[in-house]
Structures are given as structure tokens and as C-alpha cells.
Write an enzyme that holds these catalytic residues in place. Structure first.
Site, PDB file in Angstrom:
ATOM      1  N   ARG A   1      49.123  32.507  27.493  1.00  0.00           N
ATOM      2  CA  ARG A   1      48.780  33.052  28.805  1.00  0.00           C
ATOM      3  C   ARG A   1      48.066  31.966  29.598  1.00  0.00           C
ATOM      4  O   ARG A   1      47.306  31.160  29.050  1.00  0.00           O
ATOM      5  CB  ARG A   1      47.870  34.272  28.651  1.00  0.00           C
ATOM      6  CG  ARG A   1      47.598  34.965  29.983  1.00  0.00           C
ATOM      7  CD  ARG A   1      46.599  36.103  29.832  1.00  0.00           C
ATOM      8  NE  ARG A   1      46.263  36.660  31.138  1.00  0.00           N
ATOM      9  CZ  ARG A   1      45.238  37.474  31.367  1.00  0.00           C
ATOM     10  NH1 ARG A   1      44.455  37.837  30.370  1.00  0.00           N
ATOM     11  NH2 ARG A   1      45.002  37.916  32.588  1.00  0.00           N
ATOM     12  N   HIS A   2      48.316  31.922  30.903  1.00  0.00           N
ATOM     13  CA  HIS A   2      47.685  30.913  31.760  1.00  0.00           C
ATOM     14  C   HIS A   2      46.165  30.985  31.679  1.00  0.00           C
ATOM     15  O   HIS A   2      45.577  32.006  31.301  1.00  0.00           O
ATOM     16  CB  HIS A   2      48.132  31.101  33.209  1.00  0.00           C
ATOM     17  CG  HIS A   2      47.756  32.449  33.773  1.00  0.00           C
ATOM     18  ND1 HIS A   2      46.488  32.744  34.233  1.00  0.00           N
ATOM     19  CD2 HIS A   2      48.479  33.580  33.927  1.00  0.00           C
ATOM     20  CE1 HIS A   2      46.455  33.985  34.669  1.00  0.00           C
ATOM     21  NE2 HIS A   2      47.638  34.527  34.478  1.00  0.00           N
TER      22      HIS A   2
ATOM     23  N   SER B   1      42.601  32.380  36.502  1.00  0.00           N
ATOM     24  CA  SER B   1      42.966  32.094  37.892  1.00  0.00           C
ATOM     25  C   SER B   1      41.809  32.459  38.811  1.00  0.00           C
ATOM     26  O   SER B   1      40.837  33.106  38.385  1.00  0.00           O
ATOM     27  CB  SER B   1      44.216  32.894  38.291  1.00  0.00           C
ATOM     28  OG  SER B   1      43.888  34.269  38.453  1.00  0.00           O
TER      29      SER B   1
ATOM     30  N   ARG C   1      49.807  29.309  38.521  1.00  0.00           N
ATOM     31  CA  ARG C   1      48.762  29.396  37.498  1.00  0.00           C
ATOM     32  C   ARG C   1      49.333  29.163  36.098  1.00  0.00           C
ATOM     33  O   ARG C   1      48.656  28.592  35.239  1.00  0.00           O
ATOM     34  CB  ARG C   1      48.034  30.736  37.583  1.00  0.00           C
ATOM     35  CG  ARG C   1      48.893  31.987  37.445  1.00  0.00           C
ATOM     36  CD  ARG C   1      48.069  33.198  37.858  1.00  0.00           C
ATOM     37  NE  ARG C   1      48.735  34.477  37.649  1.00  0.00           N
ATOM     38  CZ  ARG C   1      49.562  35.047  38.522  1.00  0.00           C
ATOM     39  NH1 ARG C   1      49.868  34.425  39.655  1.00  0.00           N
ATOM     40  NH2 ARG C   1      50.092  36.244  38.281  1.00  0.00           N
TER      41      ARG C   1
ATOM     42  N   GLU D   1      54.661  37.301  36.112  1.00  0.00           N
ATOM     43  CA  GLU D   1      53.827  38.446  35.757  1.00  0.00           C
ATOM     44  C   GLU D   1      54.480  39.746  36.241  1.00  0.00           C
ATOM     45  O   GLU D   1      55.336  39.743  37.130  1.00  0.00           O
ATOM     46  CB  GLU D   1      52.439  38.268  36.402  1.00  0.00           C
ATOM     47  CG  GLU D   1      51.452  39.420  36.223  1.00  0.00           C
ATOM     48  CD  GLU D   1      51.116  39.715  34.768  1.00  0.00           C
ATOM     49  OE1 GLU D   1      52.048  40.113  34.034  1.00  0.00           O
ATOM     50  OE2 GLU D   1      49.950  39.583  34.373  1.00  0.00           O
TER      51      GLU D   1
ATOM     52  N   LYS E   1      39.732  45.164  40.695  1.00  0.00           N
ATOM     53  CA  LYS E   1      39.996  46.175  39.660  1.00  0.00           C
ATOM     54  C   LYS E   1      38.856  47.178  39.537  1.00  0.00           C
ATOM     55  O   LYS E   1      39.086  48.387  39.409  1.00  0.00           O
ATOM     56  CB  LYS E   1      40.254  45.486  38.323  1.00  0.00           C
ATOM     57  CG  LYS E   1      41.541  44.679  38.310  1.00  0.00           C
ATOM     58  CD  LYS E   1      41.710  43.899  37.014  1.00  0.00           C
ATOM     59  CE  LYS E   1      42.946  43.010  37.084  1.00  0.00           C
ATOM     60  NZ  LYS E   1      43.087  42.158  35.866  1.00  0.00           N
TER      61      LYS E   1
ATOM     62  N   ARG F   1      47.614  49.498  34.662  1.00  0.00           N
ATOM     63  CA  ARG F   1      47.497  48.171  34.050  1.00  0.00           C
ATOM     64  C   ARG F   1      48.290  48.044  32.762  1.00  0.00           C
ATOM     65  O   ARG F   1      48.875  46.998  32.496  1.00  0.00           O
ATOM     66  CB  ARG F   1      46.023  47.841  33.742  1.00  0.00           C
ATOM     67  CG  ARG F   1      45.138  47.624  34.943  1.00  0.00           C
ATOM     68  CD  ARG F   1      43.736  47.235  34.489  1.00  0.00           C
ATOM     69  NE  ARG F   1      43.727  45.935  33.838  1.00  0.00           N
ATOM     70  CZ  ARG F   1      42.986  45.634  32.790  1.00  0.00           C
ATOM     71  NH1 ARG F   1      42.219  46.545  32.225  1.00  0.00           N
ATOM     72  NH2 ARG F   1      43.030  44.425  32.269  1.00  0.00           N
TER      73      ARG F   1
ATOM     74  N   HIS G   1      52.327  34.869  31.461  1.00  0.00           N
ATOM     75  CA  HIS G   1      51.318  35.781  31.987  1.00  0.00           C
ATOM     76  C   HIS G   1      51.049  36.923  31.013  1.00  0.00           C
ATOM     77  O   HIS G   1      51.840  37.179  30.099  1.00  0.00           O
ATOM     78  CB  HIS G   1      51.793  36.328  33.329  1.00  0.00           C
ATOM     79  CG  HIS G   1      52.178  35.252  34.290  1.00  0.00           C
ATOM     80  ND1 HIS G   1      51.319  34.747  35.231  1.00  0.00           N
ATOM     81  CD2 HIS G   1      53.336  34.547  34.415  1.00  0.00           C
ATOM     82  CE1 HIS G   1      51.926  33.777  35.908  1.00  0.00           C
ATOM     83  NE2 HIS G   1      53.149  33.639  35.428  1.00  0.00           N
ATOM     84  N   GLY G   2      49.939  37.625  31.249  1.00  0.00           N
ATOM     85  CA  GLY G   2      49.530  38.680  30.339  1.00  0.00           C
ATOM     86  C   GLY G   2      50.617  39.689  30.038  1.00  0.00           C
ATOM     87  O   GLY G   2      50.911  39.983  28.875  1.00  0.00           O
TER      88      GLY G   2
END
Length: 247
Positions: A8-9, A12, A60, A87, A98, A114, A182-183
Site C-alpha cells: 500500500r502507498h 498521503s 501516491r 483505489e 472521515k 469503507r 491502494h488499501g
């Protein structure tokens, strides 16, 4: 044996501000750059030397990969970029804080947006300035390929074919591959590789810039998977990700 590292990046700017990011192309924070460099050093310490890399169209992830490869003196290896590793698109949530969103909609609803498998946030308008359909990098895609919101299910539907058709076959040529993304796009790959249920995937939280190694037999059978780093530190980082959507 073949090895694929999922990364994962790094943090950010919007991670730092606890905002929903999705397809919004925000940069790494200073901490994120340092996290990426640390990941590169960790990979060197564990004997990795990649010959192929994959990443998304979002800076990112691209810059995280660039930092890792620079630290490893592997700037020269081929890198393939694809929108399919982007993502998950967070629709109307993109750019919102959030914690403030939790105050408005409740912790349970934000967790569903999410982390749930098949529920997507409300879409952004097609003419919204945030719409990827107005972004030049996606000009070659059809409107049906460019999301205005996504669930994890829909994210997986664009990612798994890329894994099957591109990344997995490349393991025949390369013994060690790195995928910087990404996540949620990585959660999709992990769900597929480990056959995680739709219900259990909600509990998977990936920390930023911690290498996640998957080892395969030469025939592609998964042997084992593990994070590189101190288990206690990684647990704290995972908990921090989980807590982003709480009051």
C-alpha cells in the site's frame, strides 16, 4: 518459488487529514515519502531484488513505488501502470473528513461505506469536477469502465481479471514482483488469493507502506503470506487504519 510483494502507498496528504480519497490524485505527505523509503530498506534487508513492478495511475502509489525502487537501486526495471489498480472510488464521500462523516452519518454507516463488500456510497454527478470521466488519463476507457462510485465487490471485479490475465502470468518470467497500489485495490487481490469471505474482508486493514509478501509454488499455488516488519508495530498501524472511521 515465486514471490509477489503487495505494498500500500505511503501516507498521503489526505490520509494525514483523515479524508476519503478514492480516485482523487493527492500526493504523498513527507511522512509518506519516508515510509516508502523505509519499505525499500526493509525489502533490501530481506533479500528482495525485483525485476517487474505494477502500480496504479494515482501519484501516491506511483511515487511510493518510485521511492522504493530508488532506495533499492532498481529504477531501471519495467513498471506497468494501470487504472485497474486504482483505489476504490468513494463517490460523494471523496474529500470528506472521515471523523466528521461519522458525526453526520454514524460510525456503523461509515464502516459499511469503507469496508463492506457490496455496498457503495452515493455516486458523484457525472459533471462533478471530481469525476474521473473528465480526467485525460482515462480518455481511452468507456464510460462503463469509469466509476462514479464503487463497492469493494465492484473494485474486485476490475482488479481480479488484471491479476489473472497480467500479473499472475508474469510470475512465469519473473521470480519477484512488486505491486504498489491502494488499501482497497490490494484488499481485493488479497481476498481473491486467500479466499476470504465477504463477511471477513471487512476486518482487513492494510497499513501504509508495509511490504506484504505472498509466496507461490512455481505452478502458482499459494504457499504462505506474511508482513515484513515488527509484528507489534504492524498491529498498531493496522489499528490506526481501523480507527480512521471512528469518532
Amino acid at each position: 518459488m515465486k514471490k509477489v510483494v503487495l505494498l500500500r502507498h505511503g501516507e498521503s496528504v489526505w490520509n494525514k487529514e483523515n479524508r476519503f480519497t478514492g480516485w482523487t490524485d493527492v500526493d504523498l505527505s513527507e511522512k509518506g515519502v519516508e515510509e516508502a523509503k523505509k519499505a525499500g530498506k526493509t525489502l533490501i534487508e530481506n533479500g528482495f531484488s525485483f525485476r517487474k513492478a505494477y502500480t496504479s495511475y494515482l501519484k501516491r502509489a506511483v511515487k511510493t513505488l518510485n521511492q522504493v525502487l530508488d532506495v533499492m537501486d532498481l529504477d531501471w526495471i519495467p513498471v506497468e501502470k494501470t487504472w485497474r489498480l486504482n483505489e476504490k472510488h468513494y463517490g460523494m464521500l471523496q474529500g470528506l473528513n472521515k471523523a466528521e462523516t461519522v458525526e453526520q452519518y454514524g460510525e456503523k454507516q461509515v464502516l459499511i461505506w469503507r469496508r463492506s463488500y457490496d455496498i457503495a456510497p452515493d455516486p458523484i454527478d457525472i459533471k462533478d469536477p471530481r469525476s474521473p470521466r473528465l480526467d485525460i488519463r482515462y480518455n481511452e476507457l468507456s464510460d462503463s469502465q469509469i466509476p462514479l462510485t464503487e463497492s469493494l465487490k465492484e473494485t474486485i471485479e476490475r482488479i481480479v481479471p488484471y491479476w489473472k490475465d497480467v500479473i499472475a502470468p508474469s510470475m512465469k518470467q519473473y521470480d519477484e514482483i512488486i505491486v504498489a497500489a491502494h488499501g482497497n485495490s490490494l484488499r481485493g487481490i488479497i481476498k481473491y488469493l486467500k479466499n476470504i469471505s465477504n463477511e471477513a474482508i471487512i476486518a482487513l486493514n492494510l497499513p501504509t507502506a508495509v511490504p506484504y509478501v505472498f509466496e507461490f509454488e512455481d505452478n502458482g499455488t499459494l504457499i504462505k503470506d506474511y508482513f515484513l516488519g515488527d509484528p507489534e508495530e504492524i498491529k498498531k498501524l493496522m489499528d490506526a487504519v481501523a480507527n480512521q472511521g471512528k469518532k
